[in-house]
Scaffold this motif. Structure first.
Motif, PDB file in Angstrom:
ATOM      1  N   PHE A  62      62.720  60.136  56.333  1.00  0.00           N
ATOM      2  CA  PHE A  62      62.596  60.060  57.787  1.00  0.00           C
ATOM      3  C   PHE A  62      61.806  61.264  58.295  1.00  0.00           C
ATOM      4  O   PHE A  62      61.846  62.355  57.717  1.00  0.00           O
ATOM      5  CB  PHE A  62      63.964  59.985  58.478  1.00  0.00           C
ATOM      6  CG  PHE A  62      64.723  61.296  58.524  1.00  0.00           C
ATOM      7  CD1 PHE A  62      64.623  62.140  59.623  1.00  0.00           C
ATOM      8  CD2 PHE A  62      65.559  61.671  57.479  1.00  0.00           C
ATOM      9  CE1 PHE A  62      65.323  63.333  59.684  1.00  0.00           C
ATOM     10  CE2 PHE A  62      66.268  62.854  57.525  1.00  0.00           C
ATOM     11  CZ  PHE A  62      66.150  63.696  58.635  1.00  0.00           C
ATOM     12  N   HIS A  63      61.068  61.045  59.371  1.00  0.00           N
ATOM     13  CA  HIS A  63      60.299  62.094  60.032  1.00  0.00           C
ATOM     14  C   HIS A  63      60.879  62.329  61.418  1.00  0.00           C
ATOM     15  O   HIS A  63      61.504  61.443  62.003  1.00  0.00           O
ATOM     16  CB  HIS A  63      58.831  61.682  60.165  1.00  0.00           C
ATOM     17  CG  HIS A  63      58.113  61.532  58.859  1.00  0.00           C
ATOM     18  ND1 HIS A  63      57.104  62.384  58.457  1.00  0.00           N
ATOM     19  CD2 HIS A  63      58.260  60.622  57.850  1.00  0.00           C
ATOM     20  CE1 HIS A  63      56.656  62.009  57.278  1.00  0.00           C
ATOM     21  NE2 HIS A  63      57.348  60.943  56.884  1.00  0.00           N
ATOM     22  N   VAL A  64      60.653  63.499  61.944  1.00  0.00           N
ATOM     23  CA  VAL A  64      61.103  63.849  63.293  1.00  0.00           C
ATOM     24  C   VAL A  64      59.890  64.265  64.110  1.00  0.00           C
ATOM     25  O   VAL A  64      59.077  65.072  63.652  1.00  0.00           O
ATOM     26  CB  VAL A  64      62.130  64.994  63.262  1.00  0.00           C
ATOM     27  CG1 VAL A  64      62.537  65.377  64.684  1.00  0.00           C
ATOM     28  CG2 VAL A  64      63.351  64.600  62.444  1.00  0.00           C
ATOM     29  N   ALA A  65      59.755  63.706  65.294  1.00  0.00           N
ATOM     30  CA  ALA A  65      58.658  64.079  66.197  1.00  0.00           C
ATOM     31  C   ALA A  65      59.252  64.490  67.536  1.00  0.00           C
ATOM     32  O   ALA A  65      60.230  63.896  68.000  1.00  0.00           O
ATOM     33  CB  ALA A  65      57.690  62.910  66.379  1.00  0.00           C
ATOM     34  N   PHE A  85      68.693  68.929  57.324  1.00  0.00           N
ATOM     35  CA  PHE A  85      68.867  67.545  56.884  1.00  0.00           C
ATOM     36  C   PHE A  85      67.725  67.069  55.991  1.00  0.00           C
ATOM     37  O   PHE A  85      67.671  65.900  55.621  1.00  0.00           O
ATOM     38  CB  PHE A  85      69.033  66.621  58.084  1.00  0.00           C
ATOM     39  CG  PHE A  85      70.334  66.821  58.827  1.00  0.00           C
ATOM     40  CD1 PHE A  85      71.527  66.930  58.142  1.00  0.00           C
ATOM     41  CD2 PHE A  85      70.359  66.910  60.209  1.00  0.00           C
ATOM     42  CE1 PHE A  85      72.730  67.120  58.808  1.00  0.00           C
ATOM     43  CE2 PHE A  85      71.554  67.093  60.900  1.00  0.00           C
ATOM     44  CZ  PHE A  85      72.746  67.199  60.193  1.00  0.00           C
ATOM     45  N   LEU A  86      66.807  67.968  55.650  1.00  0.00           N
ATOM     46  CA  LEU A  86      65.727  67.716  54.700  1.00  0.00           C
ATOM     47  C   LEU A  86      64.808  66.578  55.133  1.00  0.00           C
ATOM     48  O   LEU A  86      64.504  65.650  54.371  1.00  0.00           O
ATOM     49  CB  LEU A  86      66.290  67.447  53.299  1.00  0.00           C
ATOM     50  CG  LEU A  86      65.350  67.736  52.118  1.00  0.00           C
ATOM     51  CD1 LEU A  86      64.862  69.175  52.138  1.00  0.00           C
ATOM     52  CD2 LEU A  86      66.032  67.438  50.803  1.00  0.00           C
ATOM     53  N   ALA A  87      64.358  66.638  56.388  1.00  0.00           N
ATOM     54  CA  ALA A  87      63.390  65.660  56.884  1.00  0.00           C
ATOM     55  C   ALA A  87      62.068  65.810  56.146  1.00  0.00           C
ATOM     56  O   ALA A  87      61.713  66.902  55.689  1.00  0.00           O
ATOM     57  CB  ALA A  87      63.157  65.859  58.386  1.00  0.00           C
ATOM     58  N   ALA A  88      61.335  64.713  56.038  1.00  0.00           N
ATOM     59  CA  ALA A  88      60.040  64.760  55.361  1.00  0.00           C
ATOM     60  C   ALA A  88      59.101  65.724  56.076  1.00  0.00           C
ATOM     61  O   ALA A  88      58.490  66.601  55.452  1.00  0.00           O
ATOM     62  CB  ALA A  88      59.429  63.363  55.300  1.00  0.00           C
ATOM     63  N   GLU A  89      58.976  65.554  57.402  1.00  0.00           N
ATOM     64  CA  GLU A  89      58.118  66.417  58.204  1.00  0.00           C
ATOM     65  C   GLU A  89      58.631  66.453  59.635  1.00  0.00           C
ATOM     66  O   GLU A  89      59.325  65.538  60.079  1.00  0.00           O
ATOM     67  CB  GLU A  89      56.669  65.912  58.226  1.00  0.00           C
ATOM     68  CG  GLU A  89      55.902  66.085  56.939  1.00  0.00           C
ATOM     69  CD  GLU A  89      54.438  65.680  57.094  1.00  0.00           C
ATOM     70  OE1 GLU A  89      53.572  66.490  56.728  1.00  0.00           O
ATOM     71  OE2 GLU A  89      54.183  64.565  57.591  1.00  0.00           O
ATOM     72  N   GLN A 110      59.846  74.115  56.104  1.00  0.00           N
ATOM     73  CA  GLN A 110      59.754  72.749  56.602  1.00  0.00           C
ATOM     74  C   GLN A 110      58.301  72.414  56.937  1.00  0.00           C
ATOM     75  O   GLN A 110      57.636  73.171  57.637  1.00  0.00           O
ATOM     76  CB  GLN A 110      60.611  72.605  57.870  1.00  0.00           C
ATOM     77  CG  GLN A 110      60.554  71.243  58.517  1.00  0.00           C
ATOM     78  CD  GLN A 110      61.130  70.166  57.629  1.00  0.00           C
ATOM     79  OE1 GLN A 110      62.249  70.299  57.133  1.00  0.00           O
ATOM     80  NE2 GLN A 110      60.385  69.109  57.415  1.00  0.00           N
ATOM     81  N   HIS A 111      57.801  71.281  56.457  1.00  0.00           N
ATOM     82  CA  HIS A 111      56.438  70.870  56.790  1.00  0.00           C
ATOM     83  C   HIS A 111      56.369  70.475  58.266  1.00  0.00           C
ATOM     84  O   HIS A 111      57.161  69.650  58.736  1.00  0.00           O
ATOM     85  CB  HIS A 111      56.011  69.695  55.910  1.00  0.00           C
ATOM     86  CG  HIS A 111      55.972  70.038  54.451  1.00  0.00           C
ATOM     87  ND1 HIS A 111      55.197  71.056  53.952  1.00  0.00           N
ATOM     88  CD2 HIS A 111      56.623  69.498  53.392  1.00  0.00           C
ATOM     89  CE1 HIS A 111      55.359  71.137  52.645  1.00  0.00           C
ATOM     90  NE2 HIS A 111      56.232  70.205  52.277  1.00  0.00           N
ATOM     91  N   ALA A 152      62.733  54.596  56.079  1.00  0.00           N
ATOM     92  CA  ALA A 152      61.495  55.317  56.400  1.00  0.00           C
ATOM     93  C   ALA A 152      61.169  55.070  57.864  1.00  0.00           C
ATOM     94  O   ALA A 152      60.989  53.917  58.276  1.00  0.00           O
ATOM     95  CB  ALA A 152      60.351  54.851  55.511  1.00  0.00           C
ATOM     96  N   CYS A 153      61.125  56.126  58.657  1.00  0.00           N
ATOM     97  CA  CYS A 153      60.881  55.972  60.085  1.00  0.00           C
ATOM     98  C   CYS A 153      60.519  57.318  60.694  1.00  0.00           C
ATOM     99  O   CYS A 153      60.580  58.355  60.030  1.00  0.00           O
ATOM    100  CB  CYS A 153      62.108  55.396  60.788  1.00  0.00           C
ATOM    101  SG  CYS A 153      63.581  56.450  60.704  1.00  0.00           S
TER     102      CYS A 153
END
Length: 211
Positions: A62-65, A85-89, A110-111, A152-153
């Motif tokens: 999951f990504h966070v924006a 929480f180890l988000a992708a980006e 964190q990316h 995946a979101c």
């Protein structure tokens, strides 16, 4: 007044006692002088590069924006929680510069990616077949509780006080709200992001969960 125990108030660990461990992940400076960073025990004395490389092998999908139109103080908190929480980006939408104070240096691990507009974020997500889900307590929004969050979101948050922009609302596949029971109209944006990320973790990554 009782004396302050300096050893107990210090964060982290001191110099490595005894013979140093072998391995490229270890930082000689940290081994020699101690590691006072806010990292979990498994990463004590590791180099920054080694920690990021290890996290990259385990990141969630999951990504966070978060929109950044007014230098929102909550962005740093969102980044810190995304790291936990180890988000992708994490994707910063709007102004490139953001307030890093609340991140507590976790942005190094964190990316973080920048998108000038919501449209740019949508293009990026569309190329990767990632649905964008807004989080805001708007009329017509869907309850986060029980919502089938995709593995995946992209979870998209607006800035404090104003919430999601019109462009972000229109872009979202669904807009989700968090159940509230008191008198306040909304909860802090950083807190909302933490709740939404944990909802994803509870569905897809909690111990015993079958994906």
């Amino acid at each position: 007044m009782a004396p302050v125990d300096e050893e107990r108030t210090q964060v982290g660990v001191g110099p490595w006692p005894g013979e140093w461990p072998s391995g490229q992940q270890y930082d000689p400076e940290l081994l020699a002088h101690g590691d006072r960073r806010n990292v979990v025990d498994r990463y004590r004395y590791w180099t920054l590069e080694a920690i990021v490389a290890d996290l990259d092998t385990r990141r969630h999908s999951f990504h966070v924006a978060i929109e950044n139109w007014a230098h929102d103080l909550n962005i740093g908190s969102v980044v810190r929680t995304a790291n936990a929480f180890l988000a992708a980006e994490v994707h910063i939408v709007g102004n490139r510069r953001w307030n890093r104070r609340g991140a507590m240096v976790t942005d190094r691990y964190q990316h973080v990616r920048h998108h000038p507009t919501v449209e740019d974020l949508l293009t990026w997500a569309g190329e990767r077949d990632l649905p964008v889900l807004g989080v805001d307590n708007l009329p017509g929004s869907v309850a986060l509780e029980g919502y089938p969050l995709p593995r995946a979101c992209v979870l998209l948050f607006g800035q404090e006080s104003v919430g999601l922009s019109d462009a972000a609302r229109d872009a979202a596949v669904d807009v989700l709200h968090i159940a509230q029971f008191g008198s306040t109209r909304s909860i802090n944006a950083g807190a909302a992001a933490a709740i939404a990320m944990h909802a994803w973790v509870a569905r897809h990554a909690a111990p015993g969960v079958q994906g």
